[in-house]
Design an enzyme around this catalytic site. Structure first.
Site, short mmCIF file in Angstrom:
data_model
loop_
_atom_site.label_atom_id
_atom_site.label_comp_id
_atom_site.label_asym_id
_atom_site.label_seq_id
_atom_site.Cartn_x
_atom_site.Cartn_y
_atom_site.Cartn_z
N TYR A 199 -14.06 47.22 81.11
CA TYR A 199 -15.34 47.67 80.53
C TYR A 199 -16.02 46.48 79.83
CZ TYR A 199 -18.51 49.90 77.17
OH TYR A 199 -19.62 50.23 76.41
N SER B 260 -22.55 49.24 66.90
CA SER B 260 -23.28 49.95 67.97
C SER B 260 -23.38 51.44 67.68
CB SER B 260 -22.52 49.74 69.29
OG SER B 260 -22.95 50.68 70.26
N GLN C 280 -27.02 48.98 65.16
CA GLN C 280 -27.80 48.97 66.40
C GLN C 280 -28.13 50.40 66.83
OE1 GLN C 280 -25.99 49.83 69.67
NE2 GLN C 280 -28.04 50.05 70.54
N TYR D 45 -29.71 53.13 69.56
CA TYR D 45 -30.20 53.56 70.86
C TYR D 45 -31.10 54.77 70.61
CZ TYR D 45 -27.02 50.84 73.87
OH TYR D 45 -26.36 49.84 74.56
N THR E 220 -32.23 48.52 70.39
CA THR E 220 -31.98 48.02 71.76
C THR E 220 -33.01 48.63 72.72
OG1 THR E 220 -29.67 47.63 71.31
CG2 THR E 220 -30.28 47.90 73.62
N ARG F 61 -22.09 49.67 86.65
CA ARG F 61 -20.98 48.70 86.66
C ARG F 61 -19.87 49.33 87.50
NH1 ARG F 61 -21.98 49.44 80.48
NH2 ARG F 61 -24.16 48.82 80.56
N LYS G 40 -33.96 44.08 70.40
CA LYS G 40 -32.94 43.47 71.27
C LYS G 40 -33.18 43.79 72.74
CE LYS G 40 -27.90 43.42 71.85
NZ LYS G 40 -27.61 44.08 73.11
N HIS H 11 -28.41 42.02 77.90
CA HIS H 11 -27.31 42.95 77.65
C HIS H 11 -25.99 42.40 78.24
CE1 HIS H 11 -27.27 47.20 76.08
NE2 HIS H 11 -26.01 47.10 76.48
N ARG I 203 -25.20 43.22 81.92
CA ARG I 203 -24.68 44.56 82.23
C ARG I 203 -25.75 45.52 82.72
NH1 ARG I 203 -19.77 45.22 79.70
NH2 ARG I 203 -19.94 47.36 78.98
C1 LIG Z 1 -18.31 45.95 76.24
C2 LIG Z 1 -19.73 45.78 75.82
C3 LIG Z 1 -20.40 46.84 75.25
C4 LIG Z 1 -21.72 46.68 74.84
N1 LIG Z 1 -22.34 47.72 74.18
C5 LIG Z 1 -23.58 47.53 73.67
C6 LIG Z 1 -24.18 48.53 72.86
O1 LIG Z 1 -23.59 49.58 72.59
N2 LIG Z 1 -25.43 48.29 72.38
C7 LIG Z 1 -26.10 47.14 72.66
O2 LIG Z 1 -27.23 46.97 72.21
N3 LIG Z 1 -25.54 46.17 73.40
C8 LIG Z 1 -24.30 46.33 73.89
N4 LIG Z 1 -23.71 45.33 74.60
C9 LIG Z 1 -24.42 44.05 74.79
C10 LIG Z 1 -24.11 43.11 73.64
O3 LIG Z 1 -24.72 43.53 72.46
C11 LIG Z 1 -24.60 41.69 73.94
O4 LIG Z 1 -25.94 41.75 74.33
C12 LIG Z 1 -23.77 40.99 75.02
O5 LIG Z 1 -22.42 41.32 74.91
C13 LIG Z 1 -23.94 39.48 74.89
O6 LIG Z 1 -23.29 38.83 75.93
P1 LIG Z 1 -21.80 38.21 75.83
O7 LIG Z 1 -20.86 39.37 75.90
O8 LIG Z 1 -21.74 37.33 77.01
O9 LIG Z 1 -21.69 37.48 74.50
C14 LIG Z 1 -22.39 45.46 75.04
C15 LIG Z 1 -21.71 44.40 75.64
C16 LIG Z 1 -20.39 44.55 76.02
C17 LIG Z 1 -19.67 43.38 76.63
#
Ligand SMILES: Cc1cc2nc3c(=O)[nH]c(=O)nc-3n(C[C@H](O)[C@H](O)[C@H](O)COP(=O)(O)O)c2cc1C
Length: 378
Positions: free
Chosen positions: A25, A107, A128, A130, A156, A165, A252, A276, A279
């Site tokens: 994940y 989050s 953060q 949503y 976000t 994914r 964001k 993100h 993702r």
């Molecule tokens: C496992 C995972 C869960 C994430 N969940 C959220 C989330 O709940 N809310 C959000 O704004 N971004 C979420 N993100 C994005 C992160 O805030 C961030 O933008 C991203 O991880 C940055 O890239 P990096 O993992 O390469 O440092 C998530 C990222 C990952 C890897």
């Protein structure tokens, strides 16, 4: 612990300690994962200017993000289900960040709730948000973050529909984990994780379950997201959220110059140039590749932060050189957490700090705040 020298070392250890569905994940991107890969790879193309015979004593990595003093301009990004990487994960990561002197962002989709994190921290953390269809619930989340004295709201913008994914679908990802033979095997083969999980009551989305109407449990994140995330969200909504919140606001998920200019007009305090973590929209550019043009476009009208692909202190410095005032790490701290709990998060921050400090010196600078385009070869 002494042989853990890089974020990649923490990732290797996390892979061995975290059940596959939760490790995957974290370590996944949308569709072909091309944007996820580009986030990391594009940093490698940027080169520093090495300078010599410059006094490099008394160096400092201290800076500010949205006016808050930070030990280094590296915040922990909001990540969903962090409490599945390690029991009580969000609480431990928040404590590690607090002790280190960097912001922690919780989050909406966390396992530990706003109140759980507030109960184990002394300094304000960031929350953060949503935006969901159930507006009463959104308002209550904002109010709960205020009551917990969060010092910034990170809104976000890039997940009103969930990117696909493949790994999560193949793994049948859910929290709490389902109990099919495949899942039982994945979990049972990580005994340390199981013992820790058995010892905590925090195993579901505690910001939501018991707070949002009609939500008793969340077996499928993706179906809940499909039902609950509000696809109507527009620039107009930023105004009422800003008004209700009344504090520092960070937007964001900006990846386009035009959107950055719109964001600056909302009166928010900062934007995060982000895809993100690769993702969401696979095929979007890496964050670092668009940072400079966005920072140049908005100038001083709004503070610019970035995330995506940072795996070292060098990456942080490159982002600062290209116009970011602050950065965030997602996976690096998750790998630390999965590998070694709170100590692993601290370790991830220490690795990044050391890499930043040495690089700063070899670039002939003493203050992180002095890093600019001049320190890059172009
Ligand atoms: C496992 C995972 C869960 C994430 N969940 C959220 C989330 O709940 N809310 C959000 O704004 N971004 C979420 N993100 C994005 C992160 O805030 C961030 O933008 C991203 O991880 C940055 O890239 P990096 O993992 O390469 O440092 C998530 C990222 C990952 C890897």
């Amino acid at each position: 612990m002494s042989m853990i020298l890089t974020i990649a070392d923490l990732k290797d250890l996390a892979r061995r300690r975290v059940p596959k569905m939760f490790f995957d994940y974290a370590d996944s991107g949308g569709w072909t994962e091309s944007t996820y890969r580009a986030n990391e790879e594009d940093f490698q193309k940027i080169k520093f200017r090495q300078r010599v015979l410059v006094d490099m004593s008394n160096r400092s990595l201290e800076s500010t993000m949205i006016g808050e003093k930070v030990a280094m301009p590296v915040a922990l990004a909001p990540t969903g289900m962090t409490g599945m990487q390690h029991p009580n994960g969000e609480m431990l990561a928040a404590q590690a960040a607090e002790e280190f002197g960097v912001p922690f962002t919780l989050s909406t989709m966390s396992i530990c709730s706003i109140e759980d994190v507030a109960s184990v921290t002394k300094k304000p953390f960031w929350f953060q948000l949503y935006v969901l269809r159930d507006k009463d619930f959104v308002l209550s989340l904002i109010d709960r973050a205020k009551a917990a004295k969060c010092s910034a709201l990170v809104l976000t913008l890039d997940l009103q529909i969930l990117g696909q994914r493949h790994k999560d679908i193949r793994n049948g990802l859910s929290a709490p984990p389902r109990f099919t033979p495949k899942h039982i095997w994945q979990v049972a083969s990580r005994p340390g994780w199981c013992v820790g999980m058995a010892g905590t009551k925090r195993r579901t989305f505690r910001n939501i379950v018991g707070h949002a109407k009609g939500v008793g449990d969340l077996t499928s994140l993706s179906s809940w997201t499909t039902e609950q995330f509000d696809p109507h969200l527009s620039w107009k909504d930023v105004a009422w959220i800003k008004e209700r919140w009344g504090g520092k606001l960070i937007l964001k998920g900006i990846l386009d110059k035009q959107d950055a200019l719109m964001a600056a007009k909302t009166g928010a305090d900062a934007i995060i140039v982000s895809n993100h973590g690769g993702r969401q929209l696979d095929g979007a550019p890496s964050s670092i590749s668009v940072l400079e043009e966005i920072a140049d476009a908005v100038g001083d009208t709004i503070e610019v932060h970035m995330d995506g692909g940072i795996r070292s202190g060098q990456d942080v410095l490159k982002a600062l050189c290209l116009g970011a005032k602050g950065t965030y790490i997602g996976r690096p701290f998750l790998y630390g957490l999965g590998a070694l709990g709170k100590d692993g998060v601290t370790k991830a921050l220490e690795i990044i700090r050391k890499e930043m400090d040495i690089t700063l010196a070899l670039c002939g600078k003493r203050l992180v705040t002095e890093m600019g385009k001049d320190q890059l070869r172009r």
